[in-house]
Design a protein around this motif. Structure first.
Motif, mmCIF file in Angstrom:
data_model
loop_
_atom_site.group_PDB
_atom_site.id
_atom_site.type_symbol
_atom_site.label_atom_id
_atom_site.label_comp_id
_atom_site.label_asym_id
_atom_site.label_seq_id
_atom_site.Cartn_x
_atom_site.Cartn_y
_atom_site.Cartn_z
ATOM 1 N N ARG A 202 0.831 -1.214 0.000
ATOM 2 C CA ARG A 202 0.000 0.000 0.000
ATOM 3 C C ARG A 202 0.861 1.258 0.000
ATOM 4 N NH1 ARG A 202 -2.415 0.341 4.709
ATOM 5 N NH2 ARG A 202 -1.831 -1.666 5.641
ATOM 6 N N LEU A 203 2.010 1.208 0.666
ATOM 7 C CA LEU A 203 2.859 2.386 0.811
ATOM 8 C C LEU A 203 3.643 2.706 -0.461
ATOM 9 C CD1 LEU A 203 4.175 4.571 2.607
ATOM 10 C CD2 LEU A 203 5.852 2.841 3.296
ATOM 11 N N LEU A 204 4.254 1.700 -1.061
ATOM 12 C CA LEU A 204 5.112 1.919 -2.230
ATOM 13 C C LEU A 204 4.282 2.130 -3.490
ATOM 14 C CD1 LEU A 204 7.718 -0.922 -1.581
ATOM 15 C CD2 LEU A 204 8.046 1.530 -1.189
ATOM 16 N N PRO A 205 4.795 2.887 -4.460
ATOM 17 C CA PRO A 205 4.117 2.960 -5.764
ATOM 18 C C PRO A 205 3.974 1.563 -6.358
ATOM 19 C CG PRO A 205 5.854 4.619 -5.616
ATOM 20 C CD PRO A 205 6.018 3.720 -4.420
ATOM 21 N N TYR A 206 2.853 1.315 -7.043
ATOM 22 C CA TYR A 206 2.623 -0.021 -7.574
ATOM 23 C C TYR A 206 3.770 -0.465 -8.480
ATOM 24 C CZ TYR A 206 0.840 -3.935 -10.204
ATOM 25 O OH TYR A 206 0.718 -5.171 -10.786
ATOM 26 N N ALA A 207 4.310 0.438 -9.274
ATOM 27 C CA ALA A 207 5.382 0.074 -10.208
ATOM 28 C C ALA A 207 6.596 -0.500 -9.481
ATOM 29 C CB ALA A 207 5.786 1.291 -11.040
ATOM 30 N N VAL A 208 6.875 -0.014 -8.283
ATOM 31 C CA VAL A 208 8.007 -0.529 -7.510
ATOM 32 C C VAL A 208 7.722 -1.960 -7.050
ATOM 33 C CG1 VAL A 208 9.377 -0.235 -5.413
ATOM 34 C CG2 VAL A 208 8.728 1.760 -6.768
ATOM 35 N N SER A 209 6.523 -2.195 -6.524
ATOM 36 C CA SER A 209 6.169 -3.550 -6.095
ATOM 37 C C SER A 209 6.204 -4.529 -7.266
ATOM 38 C CB SER A 209 4.772 -3.542 -5.452
ATOM 39 O OG SER A 209 4.759 -2.783 -4.274
ATOM 40 N N ARG A 210 5.679 -4.116 -8.394
ATOM 41 C CA ARG A 210 5.691 -4.986 -9.583
ATOM 42 C C ARG A 210 7.116 -5.304 -9.999
ATOM 43 N NH1 ARG A 210 2.782 -2.292 -14.450
ATOM 44 N NH2 ARG A 210 4.613 -0.930 -14.216
ATOM 45 N N TRP A 211 7.983 -4.293 -10.019
ATOM 46 C CA TRP A 211 9.383 -4.500 -10.400
ATOM 47 C C TRP A 211 10.063 -5.491 -9.460
ATOM 48 C CZ3 TRP A 211 13.859 -3.323 -7.576
ATOM 49 C CH2 TRP A 211 15.066 -3.503 -8.274
ATOM 50 N N MET A 212 9.819 -5.357 -8.154
ATOM 51 C CA MET A 212 10.453 -6.251 -7.195
ATOM 52 C C MET A 212 10.018 -7.700 -7.399
ATOM 53 S SD MET A 212 10.149 -3.783 -3.838
ATOM 54 C CE MET A 212 11.356 -4.478 -2.755
ATOM 55 N N LEU A 213 8.730 -7.917 -7.610
ATOM 56 C CA LEU A 213 8.247 -9.274 -7.844
ATOM 57 C C LEU A 213 8.816 -9.842 -9.135
ATOM 58 C CD1 LEU A 213 4.520 -8.889 -6.739
ATOM 59 C CD2 LEU A 213 6.283 -10.239 -5.588
ATOM 60 N N ARG A 214 8.917 -9.017 -10.156
ATOM 61 C CA ARG A 214 9.485 -9.483 -11.421
ATOM 62 C C ARG A 214 10.957 -9.846 -11.267
ATOM 63 N NH1 ARG A 214 6.582 -5.332 -15.781
ATOM 64 N NH2 ARG A 214 4.646 -6.560 -15.999
ATOM 65 N N GLN A 215 11.674 -9.097 -10.446
ATOM 66 C CA GLN A 215 13.074 -9.428 -10.209
ATOM 67 C C GLN A 215 13.207 -10.799 -9.558
ATOM 68 O OE1 GLN A 215 14.453 -7.023 -12.299
ATOM 69 N NE2 GLN A 215 16.130 -7.126 -10.827
ATOM 70 N N VAL A 216 12.340 -11.103 -8.601
ATOM 71 C CA VAL A 216 12.383 -12.413 -7.953
ATOM 72 C C VAL A 216 12.081 -13.512 -8.965
ATOM 73 C CG1 VAL A 216 11.262 -13.878 -6.215
ATOM 74 C CG2 VAL A 216 11.833 -11.501 -5.675
ATOM 75 N N ASN A 217 11.096 -13.299 -9.808
ATOM 76 C CA ASN A 217 10.747 -14.291 -10.833
ATOM 77 C C ASN A 217 11.856 -14.462 -11.860
ATOM 78 O OD1 ASN A 217 7.134 -13.632 -11.093
ATOM 79 N ND2 ASN A 217 8.297 -14.754 -9.590
ATOM 80 N N GLN A 218 12.431 -13.363 -12.310
ATOM 81 C CA GLN A 218 13.377 -13.412 -13.421
ATOM 82 C C GLN A 218 14.817 -13.668 -12.986
ATOM 83 O OE1 GLN A 218 12.674 -9.668 -15.471
ATOM 84 N NE2 GLN A 218 10.586 -10.238 -16.031
ATOM 85 N N GLN A 219 15.242 -13.053 -11.888
ATOM 86 C CA GLN A 219 16.622 -13.234 -11.443
ATOM 87 C C GLN A 219 16.785 -14.501 -10.608
ATOM 88 O OE1 GLN A 219 18.174 -9.766 -9.434
ATOM 89 N NE2 GLN A 219 18.413 -8.619 -11.332
ATOM 90 N N ASP A 220 15.898 -14.686 -9.645
ATOM 91 C CA ASP A 220 15.990 -15.858 -8.772
ATOM 92 C C ASP A 220 15.309 -17.082 -9.368
ATOM 93 O OD1 ASP A 220 17.308 -14.555 -6.501
ATOM 94 O OD2 ASP A 220 15.432 -13.499 -6.218
#
Length: 287
Positions: A202-220
């Motif tokens: 709720r606190l962070l801009p949605y784009a930041v949350s989306r980017w973080m989840l994508r990093q976990v999917n793509q990098q890890d």
């Protein structure tokens, strides 16, 4: 060369009402719960409808035994729509506040309550406020004895209320037959950043949350575990009087934006149940 298939993430909902939040414990006594207007049923119904509209997305509902006893029909609807029913304990008491004996009683009572009402096996548990840490690792022994197959009770971050930053970021066996599936973090500059929902979403801009989840999917190349609460989509919930400014901010920040952000999240990623993603063999998941 074929592109790697998209990774399916685990969508989880901690089924509790607004007045049961741990941060409100100093302001709302437990003996007041039954006199408070409950909103959990209508909020979960909204979530079920939302999931059904997004290609019949499946999720895991970590449900309080207290809620299940009062709304058995809601439990039946969760199961009937293909979602996983899991345990959030009976009375939303932090594991860190209980003795081993009291904790065992709570998790066993919750499991039996949920199974008796639903007619399905309950395999998963999430401690209220992610309250399993270094000081109460005995809780895993209790969970294994009670017949749970997985826990999602550790948040590997630093936080003023919880957290075990040195614990593994991804699923691991913590006792024979019991795995811990931590909520998701992103590793940046030797620190784990919260990337899995709740107040941070709720606190962070949605784009930041989306980017973080994508990093976990793509990098890890790992499935993320995302969580939220039914009260987080309820802009009309009663405001609790007398709470301190920090608690007020954490609980109410951007509640009016939450439902829209969830809609975007459901469209931007693939989601599923915890048991399907983490307990079933890889060959079965691929079929």
């Amino acid at each position: 060369m074929h592109a790697a298939p998209p990774i399916r993430n685990a969508l989880t909902i901690d089924v509790e009402d607004y007045f049961q939040v741990s941060a409100f414990a100093p302001y709302i006594r437990r003996d007041e719960w039954d006199s408070r207007p409950c909103r959990v049923e209508c909020n979960v119904e909204r979530i079920l409808a939302m999931l059904d509209q997004h290609q019949q997305t499946r999720a895991t509902f970590f449900t309080l035994g207290w809620v299940a006893e009062r709304y058995p029909g809601l439990v039946h609807r969760i199961v009937a729509q293909g979602h996983e029913l899991a345990s959030h304990g009976y009375g939303h008491e932090r594991a860190s506040d209980l003795t081993p004996e009291a904790f065992s009683q709570d998790i066993e009572r919750a499991k039996k309550t949920l199974e008796d009402i639903s007619g399905t096996a309950v395999q998963g548990y999430r401690a209220p406020s992610f309250s399993i840490g270094k000081r109460n690792l005995w809780a895993f022994d209790c969970l294994a004895r009670a017949g749970y197959r997985y826990s999602s009770s550790v948040y590997p971050i630093r936080h003023d209320h919880y957290g075990m930053p040195d614990s593994p970021r991804f699923a691991y066996e913590t006792r024979e037959g019991l795995i811990e599936i931590p909520v998701t973090t992103l590793r940046v500059l030797n620190h784990n950043l919260p990337s899995s929902g709740g107040g941070y979403f709720r606190l962070l801009p949605y784009a930041v949350s989306r980017w973080m989840l994508r990093q976990v999917n793509q990098q890890d190349r790992a499935s993320a575990v995302f969580y939220f609460h039914p009260w987080e989509i309820d802009e009309a919930q009663p405001r609790v009087a007398g709470i301190d400014a920090k608690t007020r901010f954490r609980h109410y920040v951007n509640i009016g934006k939450m439902a829209h952000r969830l809609e975007r999240l459901l469209g931007d990623f693939q989601w599923g149940r915890m048991d399907d993603i983490f307990l079933r063999p890889a060959a079965a998941r691929a079929s």
